[in-house]
Structures are given as C-alpha cells and as structure tokens.
Design a protein around this motif. Sequence first.
Motif: not given
Length: 430
Positions: A173-184
């Motif tokens: 989960y913690n990786f995915l929310i940061r990956l989302a932020k990176w793509n944003d």
Amino acid sequence: MKLLLYIYITILGFSIVSCQKTEKNVINSQDYNQYLGLKKNITTDNLNLRLGFWNKKLNGDSTRIVALGPIAKVYTKLFQTTGDIAYLKKAEQTLEKAVAVAAIGKEGYLLALSRNYIAQHRFREAKEIAQEAYKIGINPKASEMVLFDISMELGAYKKAEKYLENIANQSDYNFLIRLAKWNDYKGNLDATIRYMEKAKRIAEDSKKQELLLWSYTNLADYYGHAGKIRKSYNHYLKALEIDPTNMYAKKGIAWIAYSYEHNPNEALRIINATTDDHSSLDYVLFKTEIAEYLNNQDAKEENLKHYFKAVKDSRYGVMYNSYSALIMAEEFGDFENATKIALQEVKNRPTPESYDLLAYILALQGEHQKALKIVKSHIAGRTYEPEVQYHIAEIYKANQMEEKVMSIKKELLESSYELGPILAHKIEML
C-alpha cells in the motif's frame, strides 16, 4: 485571487469545459447534512480519552518510553481532527523526548518526528532526521519511504525516483500511494488514479480506518482532477461514513458546490457548519475566496483580517508562507515583504512551485523580464500544476509571447474546476 493550493478538483458554469461536464447537479444535501454541525465530536472525545489513558501510564515518569509513542500519535490525530496547531507542536515535543531517551526503537521515533516536521514544512530538518533513521538500518525501506516524501517536497526528483525504485512492491500500500504521487508529479493522471485504486483495494481488504480515509479522500481529489465529479463526491461520502467529523471530505464537497455547481452559498453553509470544531486556516482562505466570488468585500476583508491575525502565531512557522506572500502581493501590493517570503521559500524549498511564487510576485510588480527568466530557468517543463501554468501564461502574456499563452490557455481550460471560478474567468481573459 487564487488562495487554495490544497483543494483539488475542476469547474463548471463557464461554458469552457462543457464537454467534460455530464451532469448539472452532483451533490445532494440529504447525503451529508447528518455530518454537519455535529453537536458532539465523538472522534475528539475518544482521542482525549486515549490521551488520558497514556498520560496516566507515564505516572509522572517522563522517561517511560512505552507511553511516549502513543501519546504523540494521539496529539497528531488531534491536530488532523481539529486543525489546532498546539497539538502538532505537542506531538513534536513528545517525539523529541522519545528520541532523546529511546534505547530501542529509536528509528521509528525518528521517522515519526520527521513526518511531524514535514507537516510543519520544516523539510530540511525532516531530511536530516530521516537520514539519521536510515543510518540505523533496522528498517531501511521505512526510512526510504519518508525520504521519498521529503525529496518530493524539496524538488529533489531524481533522488525521489531512486528511493521509489528501492521500495518498489506492487502489493504494498505505502509504495502504491507514492507511485501514484510520482505519476501525478509527472502529469500522468490516468496512471495516478490506477495506482490509487489499487491501493484502495488493499486498504479495503485490510479494513484499517486510517488507510481507508487516506484512500477515499485522495482518490476523490484525483477523480476531481480528471473531471469525474460524481466519483469524487461519492468517495468524499465514503470517507464521512467512516469518520463523520472528517473536515477534509466536507471541504471537498464544499468545493464541488462552489466550483462545479456554482453554488457558493451551499459551500459556505457546509464550511460554516463544521468549522466550529476545526481551526485550520485553510478554511478561512476558502471563505475568503468565496466572499470574493460573491463580491462581498466586507466578508473578504474580515476573513483576511482573521487569517493574518491567526498566522502571526509563531507556532505556525513557515507553514503558510506561500499563502501569505501571495495575498500580500495580490491584495495589498506589499511586494517588498511578499518577495522576502518568496525568496525564503525558494531557499527552504527549491521546487518549481516556490520559484513560481517568486516569479509571479515579480510579475505583479512589473518585473516581467526577471519573471520570465525564472520561468525559463526553474519552472517551465518542471511541473504540471494548473495554478503554476496560469502564472506562466500571465508572465508570457506580459512579455508579448502570445503563441505560448494560447498553448497553455487551451490546457488550462480543462483545469477550470480545480482552479475555481475566479481563476477560470481570468483564464478566459488570457
């Protein structure tokens, strides 16, 4: 004037984005009235009970480390629930004490303190603390997650990408929310939503309230960015079902009322019904913007007076520097003090957004060529934030670069809801 950086979504009523708007009305007061004006803040009461329990555990012995961590967590949650800066500072003091006395588990306390500094926009101090935790080496991935967050805040994007690669795990989960932020950050909204939806499914499987609230409110923001207003609204409601006092979700619904449905009075009703229990200055700024939209100069001046009186509290530190500088320049023509603050922001946080603040203030005082130089050197092509793009367009316009203005204007028209109706109208005038 555009005062809000943290309410994320996209407008309506001007005919600009009619192609994106599929429904005239999304919100229904019957969906959320039950969450407004709650006479008893159960969340705050429960947190205070927990705080009392752990304070008793200390038994007058402040070195009992077992209680310090939970006490800091409660203070942090109280800050998030009430917006009272005193709780954030109390969490800081408790964590600093824990770091000083911890023989075991020091890494965790350091990372918690680093996150506290992030909330206070003390990013360089947060970096030092997180690096200290990383050197301990017991849980390097936890440290790298926090270091990723800090690197993004400091504009150190290459370092952030490296940390992200180190913690990569599509089932975490913690990786995915940061990956989302990176793509944003990269401007890839479809990927951002896709990863946040994946994170949401993990949160729902875990049934952990904190993860669910984070997932629902962040997805609501991203759906708003994408023009999926009904999905955004429904996810704010999901958050309120879990936590009826969640002010962030209420603010999101108020923004939909204001920016999508052009119903500022309903937006004010929502905010006014809930701010008795929440003292965040973000909501004062929101009310200021609505007052301007309604051409209510008295209400606008009253809110600005309230804001500047409150922000003098030294406990806020630099948390509201960007807001204050922008208001000083736009509303009062105080370019000297606005520029000083903007330069401080660039020094403390050299992101494209900080350079944009400086460039835009210079442009407002007629220093158009200086502003353009900063745009070319530090901003253009480095961020996709709509408000920054609007400032760039104004600077290009002042420098007679009409072709570039029209290119940006076309994209900005698709972000009208996120920016709000005041800026949307200014975009039409570009």
